[in-house]
Design a protein around this motif. Structure first.
Motif, PDB file in Angstrom:
ATOM      1  N   UNK A 146       1.317   6.800   3.478  1.00  0.00           N
ATOM      2  CA  UNK A 146       0.495   7.218   2.344  1.00  0.00           C
ATOM      3  C   UNK A 146      -0.908   6.631   2.435  1.00  0.00           C
ATOM      4  N   UNK A 147      -1.006   5.419   2.927  1.00  0.00           N
ATOM      5  CA  UNK A 147      -2.300   4.755   3.042  1.00  0.00           C
ATOM      6  C   UNK A 147      -2.991   5.147   4.348  1.00  0.00           C
ATOM      7  N   UNK A 148      -4.298   4.846   4.413  1.00  0.00           N
ATOM      8  CA  UNK A 148      -5.061   5.072   5.642  1.00  0.00           C
ATOM      9  C   UNK A 148      -5.416   3.718   6.242  1.00  0.00           C
ATOM     10  N   UNK A 149      -5.107   3.524   7.498  1.00  0.00           N
ATOM     11  CA  UNK A 149      -5.376   2.252   8.176  1.00  0.00           C
ATOM     12  C   UNK A 149      -6.442   2.452   9.244  1.00  0.00           C
ATOM     13  N   UNK A 150      -7.539   1.704   9.107  1.00  0.00           N
ATOM     14  CA  UNK A 150      -8.633   1.715  10.083  1.00  0.00           C
ATOM     15  C   UNK A 150      -8.714   0.359  10.769  1.00  0.00           C
ATOM     16  N   UNK A 151      -9.159   0.339  12.004  1.00  0.00           N
ATOM     17  CA  UNK A 151      -9.319  -0.919  12.734  1.00  0.00           C
ATOM     18  C   UNK A 151     -10.776  -1.091  13.159  1.00  0.00           C
ATOM     19  N   UNK A 152     -11.167  -2.361  13.263  1.00  0.00           N
ATOM     20  CA  UNK A 152     -12.557  -2.665  13.629  1.00  0.00           C
ATOM     21  C   UNK A 152     -12.585  -3.947  14.440  1.00  0.00           C
ATOM     22  N   UNK A 153     -13.330  -3.937  15.553  1.00  0.00           N
ATOM     23  CA  UNK A 153     -13.485  -5.107  16.403  1.00  0.00           C
ATOM     24  C   UNK A 153     -14.968  -5.474  16.456  1.00  0.00           C
ATOM     25  N   UNK A 154     -15.264  -6.747  16.240  1.00  0.00           N
ATOM     26  CA  UNK A 154     -16.638  -7.233  16.326  1.00  0.00           C
ATOM     27  C   UNK A 154     -16.666  -8.522  17.143  1.00  0.00           C
ATOM     28  N   UNK A 212       0.808  -1.215   0.000  1.00  0.00           N
ATOM     29  CA  UNK A 212       0.000   0.000   0.000  1.00  0.00           C
ATOM     30  C   UNK A 212       0.841   1.263   0.000  1.00  0.00           C
ATOM     31  N   UNK A 213       2.049   1.173   0.530  1.00  0.00           N
ATOM     32  CA  UNK A 213       2.918   2.348   0.585  1.00  0.00           C
ATOM     33  C   UNK A 213       3.386   2.783  -0.803  1.00  0.00           C
ATOM     34  N   UNK A 258       1.150   2.807  12.462  1.00  0.00           N
ATOM     35  CA  UNK A 258       1.070   2.951  11.012  1.00  0.00           C
ATOM     36  C   UNK A 258       0.599   4.341  10.571  1.00  0.00           C
ATOM     37  N   UNK A 259       0.450   5.255  11.512  1.00  0.00           N
ATOM     38  CA  UNK A 259       0.032   6.619  11.173  1.00  0.00           C
ATOM     39  C   UNK A 259       1.140   7.327  10.384  1.00  0.00           C
ATOM     40  N   UNK A 260       0.727   8.274   9.540  1.00  0.00           N
ATOM     41  CA  UNK A 260       1.711   9.059   8.802  1.00  0.00           C
ATOM     42  C   UNK A 260       2.161   8.451   7.495  1.00  0.00           C
TER      43      UNK A 260
END
Length: 283
Positions: free
Chosen positions: A87-95, A25-26, A83-85
């Protein structure tokens, strides 16, 4: 925007899949990564007024799950900071719930361009009775799935094996395959496995592969015919023989009794191959 979904269970294999995802992704603009963690919750099934079952955690487990949830939230917060900063955006999700069901729901809701997930594989009786979540996702996902078992550097990818019979029109599969080749900047080895039960001459097989290459304008490709006792064994052995970096193939996504009796070559390869395996379910 390129959307990628990474099921994540904090195992070594899951981290390998995430490392591959972030590394790839970078190199591109406008990429969004969703990291999904499913906390499996033991449940009892009760019939409600609408006739459906309800997930009811037992009382003695409630404190444990609260502590586990808080731990996972902190781990994901640390991951987002790590992973902040980029080129890509990383989101996390817990279910909460069943891993496979929630991954499947996320694929429908998120509509990713690819699922990248770790896999330990399975064999023998374990494979027959249980299978792996990766195998089930491969069978049902409407988008491509890339399964990863080891820590790999995508910069070193040079050879992608694409195994197929090259018999029918496969417009969407071909476009997805070309996108995959572009992602990894690798050569394609288009291989047809010739088996005793489905034998044909090299001339016939080569002609079909060449037709596929011309029709879909495939570049940097090599046509190969490989003789083996079965399609699955031939695909794995051919990839080993040329030291390929990845195996790519289609799956028909059979389920139920049809899958039980016929199996799936793609799922078998996902279970048994040591290399990353990219699959796409054709209709």
């Amino acid at each position: 925007m390129i959307k990628l979904l990474v099921p994540f269970d904090f195992s070594e294999q899951a981290q390998n899949a995430l490392d591959l995802t972030t590394h790839l992704s970078s190199k591109f603009d406008n990429v969004e990564i969703t990291v999904l963690h499913v906390i499996e919750v033991p449940s009892t099934s009760g019939m409600g007024t609408m006739g459906g079952g309800e997930m009811i955690p037992e009382y003695e487990n409630q404190i444990f799950f609260i502590e586990l949830m808080n731990k996972r939230k902190q781990q994901f917060k640390d991951m987002e900071n790590k992973y902040a900063g980029n080129k890509y955006r990383l989101n996390t999700k817990i279910v909460l719930g069943n891993a496979f069901q929630n991954i499947s729901s996320a694929i429908v809701e998120e509509d990713p361009d690819m699922v990248i997930m770790g896999s330990k594989g399975s064999s023998g009786m374990e494979e027959v009775l249980l299978g792996s979540n990766a195998e089930k996702v491969v069978r049902t996902s409407h988008c491509p799935v890339l399964t990863v078992k080891a820590n790999i550097n995508p910069d070193s990818f040079k050879k992608i094996v694409f195994a197929n019979d090259f018999r029918e029109d496969q417009d969407e599969l071909a476009q997805r395959l070309k996108n995959l080749q572009k992602w990894f900047d690798a050569d394609l080895y288009l291989v047809l496995i010739n088996t005793p039960g489905n034998f044909e001459t090299t001339r016939e097989s080569t002609a079909r592969i060449k037709t596929f290459v011309r029709k879909y304008a495939i570049e940097h490709a090599v046509a190969e015919i490989y003789n083996s006792v079965s399609e699955e064994v031939g695909i794995v052995e051919f990839a080993e023989d040329i030291d390929a970096d990845m195996i790519a193939m289609a799956t028909h996504g059979r389920t139920g009794l049809v899958h039980l009796f016929t199996g799936s070559i793609a799922e078998d390869v996902v279970n048994h191959a040591k290399r990353p395996v990219w699959t796409f379910k054709i209709k």
